[in-house]
Design an enzyme around this catalytic site. Structure first.
Site: not given
Length: 487
Positions: A81-83, A166, A260
């Protein structure tokens, strides 16, 4: 993390029916069929790639070569997970970036720094699998990377650009032929791009020229291949870049909270794309050209493009107060699935970056360098000249004898644990076997982390210019202090 109201009593099967989503078992079967289709369509272009590979051996019966069969694995992308959060959702005019890197459980990640460098005309750079043309100048970068490869899962450069990768599965089979990995493109984008848009342009140009492909894991028995998605962030904007083969689309972000994960997320809002993208998907029969072009619907398998990131909701609820601590808390959340700890995958490293929109303030990057952020400490790094290197978070080097560099690849798995990783293993064992001592140690470590966060907040609140000598050994000292507590 609480369940969404009204859904807590529904069964898994009812969820599937209402969302019109295939079960995990069927999605795994779909992944295996993609792998088989990929092999039948493309074949093997290199020794060590495909259903079979040659392995040299001195234990064969009168024959120096032996065939070994690849073992199929489901084409399931690791759930990372990326923020990113922009003002006014984030505090004090800061852009806050974070990523959890979910990888095979036994994989070691290291934190490495490479200074800015000038390169001779015509020089080459050796990436994980292939060699490409080097550029005249590369920026200073700090990376968190699986220790067997050249690229990185995530990192930052001296200009305040952050990039994370990702792995995703699309209807276009990922190539087993060795090319650039998505993780190579993370490092290349950081080394060559002084803004988020420049990094994006670097990545898509290299994708067009060299393609993407090759084994994503250090595994000699299976070839795990994926397409790539990226979150590319600087002080002013972010880009979500999603790819399938050489084709790509990107969305520009300047406000709110974005996440994402290991599923495609771009829909009809596309701000940049491959010039032949729409012609290509029409030629494949995936889009008729009359309806709105939705990247995720066109390229996803079944309903893989549905929203996948509950962590974003947690950040949105803190609108106006998203800080480094808030991002760390989200990355540590196992109940939501953001912090992965499953039979196959583990969050093997994490990063949080704070990028002030005022360029007079330094960007601050926090790395764990160890698995499971709920049991790890985030340690700050600031770019200055002559940064002190930290061997204790760097894995041993095996040079040309590294099994990752030999053909066929990955026939052995050396011990890549660095000193901090080994100390963290001991601490994890203590947490599991002696709860009282383990919890006491965790409280001490979290207090250490809190002191570091407060010191960095103080730096960002000052009016005077930061003295580089004050932080040249910042990350080194934090790692050293952590190790002393473990010992």
């Amino acid at each position: 993390m609480k369940l969404v109201e009204g859904l807590e009593s529904r069964s898994y099967e009812k969820h599937l029916r209402e969302l019109e989503v295939f079960s995990l078992e069927k999605r795994r079967l779909g992944g295996d069929l993609i792998t088989l289709y990929n092999y039948l369509k493309e074949g093997c272009s290199k020794v060590g790639v495909g259903l079979f590979f040659q392995a040299t051996s001195d234990r064969t019966r009168g024959n120096g070569l032996q065939l070994h069969q690849w073992r199929f694995r489901m084409a399931t992308a690791p759930p990372s997970y990326c923020f990113v959060a922009f003002p006014p959702c984030s505090k004090d005019g800061l852009v806050v970036f974070g990523k959890n890197s979910a990888r095979p459980r036994d994989e070691v990640q290291e934190v490495v720094y490479f200074a800015a460098a000038d390169h001779e005309p015509g020089s080459k750079v050796e990436c994980t699998y292939i060699e490409i043309e080097q550029v005249p100048k590369t920026h200073a970068v700090v990376l968190s990377r699986p220790s067997w490869l050249w690229g990185a899962e995530m990192g930052a450069n001296e200009h305040g650009v952050c990039v994370a990768n990702e792995a995703v599965v699309t209807r276009e089979p990922a190539s087993e032929s060795e090319a650039l990995l998505g993780m190579d493109l993370v490092r290349l984008g950081l080394e060559r791009g002084a803004t988020a848009k420049e990094a994006l342009d670097v990545i898509v140009a290299l994708l067009e020229e060299h393609g993407q492909g090759g084994n994503y894991y250090e595994d000699g028995s299976s070839c795990h291949t994926f397409q790539s998605a990226f979150l590319i962030v600087d002080r002013n904007e972010a880009w979500i870049l999603e790819t399938s083969g050489k084709y790509w689309a990107a969305e520009k972000i300047t406000e709110g909270v974005k996440c994402i994960c290991n599923q495609l997320s771009l829909t009809t809002k596309i701000d940049a794309e491959h010039p032949e993208l729409r012609n290509y998907v029409k030629s494949q029969g995936w889009w008729n050209g009359d309806s709105d072009f939705n990247f995720s619907e066109v390229f996803s398998l079944a309903d893989d493009h549905i929203a996948c990131c509950s962590g974003r909701e947690s950040l949105e609820k803190q609108s106006g107060d998203v800080s480094a601590q808030a991002m760390i808390d989200v990355l540590r959340d196992k109940d939501s699935g953001v912090c992965v700890d499953s039979e196959s995958f583990l969050t093997t490293a994490s990063i949080v970056s704070v990028l002030p929109q005022d360029p007079s303030f330094p960007c601050i990057h926090y790395f764990t360098g160890t698995p499971d952020p709920s049991r790890s400490i985030f340690k700050p790094f600031i770019f200055v000249d002559d940064v002190k290197l930290v061997p204790k978070v760097q894995s041993p080097s095996f040079g040309n004898d590294d099994p990752a560099k030999k053909i066929p690849r990955f026939q052995e798995k050396p011990d890549r644990r660095h000193e901090l990783y080994k100390a963290h293993e001991w601490a994890r064992s203590l947490l599991e076997n002696d709860q009282d001592k383990g919890q006491k140690l965790m409280r001490i470590m979290l207090d250490l982390e809190k002191q570091g966060l407060e010191a960095m907040e103080d730096i960002l609140s000052r009016t005077e210019i930061l003295d580089p000598a004050e932080v040249v050994d910042l990350f080194y000292d934090c790692v050293d202090t952590e190790l002393k507590f473990f010992k």
